[in-house]
Scaffold this active site. Structure first.
Site, PDB file in Angstrom:
ATOM      1  CG  ASN A  41      -1.858  -1.097   1.326  1.00 24.79           C
ATOM      2  OD1 ASN A  41      -2.183  -1.701   0.318  1.00 24.79           O
ATOM      3  ND2 ASN A  41      -2.336  -1.394   2.533  1.00 24.79           N
ATOM      4  CG  LEU A 220      -2.927  11.799  17.032  1.00 21.21           C
ATOM      5  CD1 LEU A 220      -2.952  13.256  17.480  1.00 21.21           C
ATOM      6  CD2 LEU A 220      -2.667  10.886  18.218  1.00 21.21           C
ATOM      7  CG  ASP A 251      -0.559   1.013   4.896  1.00 23.57           C
ATOM      8  OD1 ASP A 251       0.256   1.003   5.830  1.00 23.57           O
ATOM      9  OD2 ASP A 251      -1.367   0.091   4.669  1.00 23.57           O
TER      10      ASP A 251
HETATM   11  P1  ADP Z   1      -3.777   3.609  10.854  1.00 25.86           P
HETATM   12  O1  ADP Z   1      -4.518   3.524   9.555  1.00 25.86           O
HETATM   13  O2  ADP Z   1      -2.377   3.116  10.779  1.00 25.86           O
HETATM   14  O3  ADP Z   1      -4.538   3.061  12.037  1.00 25.86           O
HETATM   15  P2  ADP Z   1      -4.594   6.265  11.663  1.00 25.86           P
HETATM   16  O4  ADP Z   1      -5.937   5.734  11.941  1.00 25.86           O
HETATM   17  O5  ADP Z   1      -3.901   7.038  12.763  1.00 25.86           O
HETATM   18  O6  ADP Z   1      -3.567   5.165  11.165  1.00 25.86           O
HETATM   19  O7  ADP Z   1      -4.704   7.212  10.381  1.00 25.86           O
HETATM   20  C1  ADP Z   1      -3.569   7.694   9.714  1.00 25.86           C
HETATM   21  C2  ADP Z   1      -3.840   9.072   9.162  1.00 25.86           C
HETATM   22  O8  ADP Z   1      -4.959   8.982   8.271  1.00 25.86           O
HETATM   23  C3  ADP Z   1      -4.244  10.115  10.183  1.00 25.86           C
HETATM   24  O9  ADP Z   1      -3.119  10.708  10.795  1.00 25.86           O
HETATM   25  C4  ADP Z   1      -5.013  11.084   9.285  1.00 25.86           C
HETATM   26  O10 ADP Z   1      -4.086  11.871   8.557  1.00 25.86           O
HETATM   27  C5  ADP Z   1      -5.728  10.150   8.316  1.00 25.86           C
HETATM   28  N1  ADP Z   1      -7.094   9.791   8.764  1.00 25.86           N
HETATM   29  C6  ADP Z   1      -7.465   8.659   9.415  1.00 25.86           C
HETATM   30  N2  ADP Z   1      -8.808   8.666   9.673  1.00 25.86           N
HETATM   31  C7  ADP Z   1      -9.286   9.816   9.141  1.00 25.86           C
HETATM   32  C8  ADP Z   1     -10.582  10.414   9.042  1.00 25.86           C
HETATM   33  N3  ADP Z   1     -11.679   9.829   9.565  1.00 25.86           N
HETATM   34  N4  ADP Z   1     -10.690  11.619   8.403  1.00 25.86           N
HETATM   35  C9  ADP Z   1      -9.603  12.216   7.874  1.00 25.86           C
HETATM   36  N5  ADP Z   1      -8.350  11.721   7.928  1.00 25.86           N
HETATM   37  C10 ADP Z   1      -8.186  10.523   8.549  1.00 25.86           C
END
Ligand code: ADP
Length: 301
Positions: A41, A220, A251
């Site tokens: 990814n 976050l 990713d």
């Molecule tokens: P992972 O996918 O590794 O669990 P996160 O959930 O922290 O990581 O998401 C990674 C990044 O994706 C965040 O820092 C943000 O930039 C973006 N992101 C995740 N969820 C959302 C959302 N609901 N709306 C907008 N951006 C998001």
């Protein structure tokens, strides 16, 4: 040039009104089979932004192995360092997606890459040495990951470790990491601190910097991200989008980060780019397939 070490898996995802609880059966609404695996990814995200990328991985010679190669070729990712073994299975991931929040629960069977050895990659190390950036995660056997990080650092290649899925790391790892990019859960794993907001992310990032990494970015989710190099901190809110599937958001973020660093953007510009790439990825279904192309980011500039 960017080198990415990681895995490909075929993501088999089920979208429905919720993520089923243990023992529960629900009626879902949609299913999809597409490319996944954090490394793949991230390589797709870089390539779709316009970066030159080599992918180091191992796959089987089966149907999903074909999906892997087709995906890489279609996305203009270099496949010279893909090892294909007819005796092994290409990885798969079973993913449940809650279609209301876009949140997910995942079980990954890594398959072929779980057998990757130092001996198999030794002829490929020159490509890592010649790269500007080396990006990897924790889905490949740790001795291989550590060796590649070490070789990269010894050759002044900028390194990014996305420590996912979180697991215990020998202390030596931290000496070879320029950018450490956990999400909230992974940062909690490494620090023992609960992270629900900017302040808690700041505390956790101090602890992570003390472990020896140069820079940390804690993503976050819908609350954005927190960056620290031990002196300067940057907090960014998430991109305002309607998220429908957050699989692969981290990713997309890591791909955007690597691309921004490749293009020598400032750290603030790089974080804004990565945050946007990740935000846009949540508006599309799938993991690899949801990585945005550079022209899809225009309306957020
Ligand atoms: P992972 O996918 O590794 O669990 P996160 O959930 O922290 O990581 O998401 C990674 C990044 O994706 C965040 O820092 C943000 O930039 C973006 N992101 C995740 N969820 C959302 C959302 N609901 N709306 C907008 N951006 C998001």
């Amino acid at each position: 040039m960017i080198s990415v070490l990681g895995i490909f898996v075929a993501d088999i995802s089920f979208s429905g009104p919720k993520i089923p609880s243990i023992g529960e059966t629900i009626l879902g609404t949609k299913y999809n089979i597409g490319p996944g695996g954090k490394g793949c990814n991230q390589a797709i995200a870089i390539a779709r932004l316009g970066g030159e990328v080599n992918f180091f991985s191992k796959i089987g010679k089966d149907e999903y192995g074909k999906l892997a190669l087709n995906t890489l070729i279609k996305n203009k990712i270099k496949t010279d360092h893909i090892i294909q073994d007819k005796n092994l299975q290409t990885g798969v991931a079973g993913i449940f997606v809650d279609k209301n929040s876009g949140k997910n629960a995942i079980n990954v069977i890594t398959g072929a890459p779980s057998t990757l050895t130092l001996n198999e990659i030794k002829d490929n190390l020159n490509t890592i040495k010649k790269s500007k950036i080396f990006l990897t995660q924790l889905e490949i056997p740790k001795d291989v990951t550590l060796h590649c990080l070490k070789i990269a650092k010894e050759n002044n290649v900028l390194t990014i470790l996305n420590p996912a899925p979180a697991s215990d790391l020998p202390e030596e790892f931290f000496n070879y990491i320029d950018y450490f990019t956990p999400n909230e859960t992974e940062a909690e794993f490494f620090t023992g601190l609960k992270i629900t907001n900017e302040n808690e992310a700041k505390e956790a990032s101090k602890k992570i910097i003390n472990m020896g990494v140069k820079k940390v970015i804690i993503t976050l989710g819908d609350k954005g991200l927190f960056y620290s190099d031990g002196k300067d901190d940057i907090y960014l809110k998430a991109t305002s989008v309607k998220a429908i599937d957050t699989t692969g958001a981290g990713d997309a973020f890591n791909g955007g980060l690597a691309f921004g660093l490749l293009k020598e953007k400032t750290i603030k510009e790089t974080l804004v780019l990565a945050n946007t790439v990740a935000g846009v990825s949540t508006t599309k279904i799938g993991a690899g397939d949801s990585m945005p192309f550079i022209n899809e980011l225009k309306k957020f500039n």
